[in-house]
Design a protein around this motif. Structure first.
Motif, PDB file in Angstrom:
ATOM      1  N   MET A   1       0.826  -1.184   0.000  1.00 38.59           N
ATOM      2  CA  MET A   1       0.000   0.000   0.000  1.00 38.59           C
ATOM      3  C   MET A   1       0.874   1.253   0.000  1.00 38.59           C
ATOM      4  SD  MET A   1      -3.223   0.615   0.003  1.00 38.59           S
ATOM      5  CE  MET A   1      -4.640   1.190   0.791  1.00 38.59           C
ATOM      6  N   ILE A   2       1.943   1.243   0.755  1.00 39.26           N
ATOM      7  CA  ILE A   2       2.851   2.391   0.803  1.00 39.26           C
ATOM      8  C   ILE A   2       3.511   2.589  -0.556  1.00 39.26           C
ATOM      9  CG2 ILE A   2       4.970   3.278   1.836  1.00 39.26           C
ATOM     10  CD1 ILE A   2       4.083   1.919   4.440  1.00 39.26           C
ATOM     11  N   LYS A   3       3.843   1.479  -1.212  1.00 35.19           N
ATOM     12  CA  LYS A   3       4.456   1.555  -2.541  1.00 35.19           C
ATOM     13  C   LYS A   3       3.500   2.248  -3.525  1.00 35.19           C
ATOM     14  CE  LYS A   3       6.647  -1.354  -6.007  1.00 35.19           C
ATOM     15  NZ  LYS A   3       6.988  -2.723  -6.394  1.00 35.19           N
ATOM     16  N   PHE A   4       2.216   1.947  -3.407  1.00 38.54           N
ATOM     17  CA  PHE A   4       1.217   2.567  -4.270  1.00 38.54           C
ATOM     18  C   PHE A   4       1.205   4.084  -4.080  1.00 38.54           C
ATOM     19  CE2 PHE A   4      -3.131   4.255  -4.546  1.00 38.54           C
ATOM     20  CZ  PHE A   4      -3.340   4.119  -5.911  1.00 38.54           C
ATOM     21  N   PHE A   5       1.168   4.541  -2.833  1.00 40.86           N
ATOM     22  CA  PHE A   5       1.116   5.977  -2.563  1.00 40.86           C
ATOM     23  C   PHE A   5       2.395   6.675  -2.990  1.00 40.86           C
ATOM     24  CE2 PHE A   5      -2.343   4.742   0.392  1.00 40.86           C
ATOM     25  CZ  PHE A   5      -3.329   5.534  -0.184  1.00 40.86           C
ATOM     26  N   LYS A   6       3.526   6.025  -2.865  1.00 39.89           N
ATOM     27  CA  LYS A   6       4.778   6.601  -3.352  1.00 39.89           C
ATOM     28  C   LYS A   6       4.736   6.734  -4.870  1.00 39.89           C
ATOM     29  CE  LYS A   6       7.942   5.231   0.332  1.00 39.89           C
ATOM     30  NZ  LYS A   6       9.141   4.482   0.678  1.00 39.89           N
ATOM     31  N   SER A   7       4.179   5.747  -5.527  1.00 41.10           N
ATOM     32  CA  SER A   7       4.041   5.786  -6.981  1.00 41.10           C
ATOM     33  C   SER A   7       3.103   6.924  -7.409  1.00 41.10           C
ATOM     34  CB  SER A   7       3.504   4.452  -7.486  1.00 41.10           C
ATOM     35  OG  SER A   7       3.276   4.496  -8.859  1.00 41.10           O
ATOM     36  N   VAL A   8       2.021   7.083  -6.682  1.00 42.90           N
ATOM     37  CA  VAL A   8       1.073   8.169  -6.984  1.00 42.90           C
ATOM     38  C   VAL A   8       1.751   9.522  -6.799  1.00 42.90           C
ATOM     39  CG1 VAL A   8      -1.037   9.318  -6.215  1.00 42.90           C
ATOM     40  CG2 VAL A   8      -0.989   6.838  -6.489  1.00 42.90           C
ATOM     41  N   ALA A   9       2.492   9.685  -5.709  1.00 39.05           N
ATOM     42  CA  ALA A   9       3.185  10.953  -5.449  1.00 39.05           C
ATOM     43  C   ALA A   9       4.193  11.240  -6.563  1.00 39.05           C
ATOM     44  CB  ALA A   9       3.875  10.907  -4.098  1.00 39.05           C
ATOM     45  N   HIS A  10       4.891  10.232  -7.010  1.00 43.40           N
ATOM     46  CA  HIS A  10       5.870  10.405  -8.086  1.00 43.40           C
ATOM     47  C   HIS A  10       5.177  10.831  -9.380  1.00 43.40           C
ATOM     48  CE1 HIS A  10       9.062  10.022 -10.850  1.00 43.40           C
ATOM     49  NE2 HIS A  10       8.844   8.774 -11.217  1.00 43.40           N
TER      50      HIS A  10
END
Length: 55
Positions: A1-10
């Motif tokens: 889930m954290i990986k998803f949000f980091k991807s969205v932020a990027h």
């Protein structure tokens, strides 16, 4: 889930946002076309209403 949000932020950093001038222009285009389309449909409605009353 954290990986998803980091991807969205990027990905959000890569977005090119419109300027305020572009936003105003696009908004006025939408408002103007909406008013013209509403007037056109209103005129058609009035015409067909008038024609059916004459029959």
């Amino acid at each position: 889930m954290i990986k998803f949000f980091k991807s969205v932020a990027h990905e959000m950093k890569l977005v090119t946002w419109p300027t305020a001038k572009q936003n105003r222009h696009d908004t006025m285009t939408v408002i103007t076309s909406s008013i013209l389309f509403a007037a056109y449909l209103g005129a058609l409605d009035w015409l067909f209403s008038w024609l059916t009353q004459k029959m």
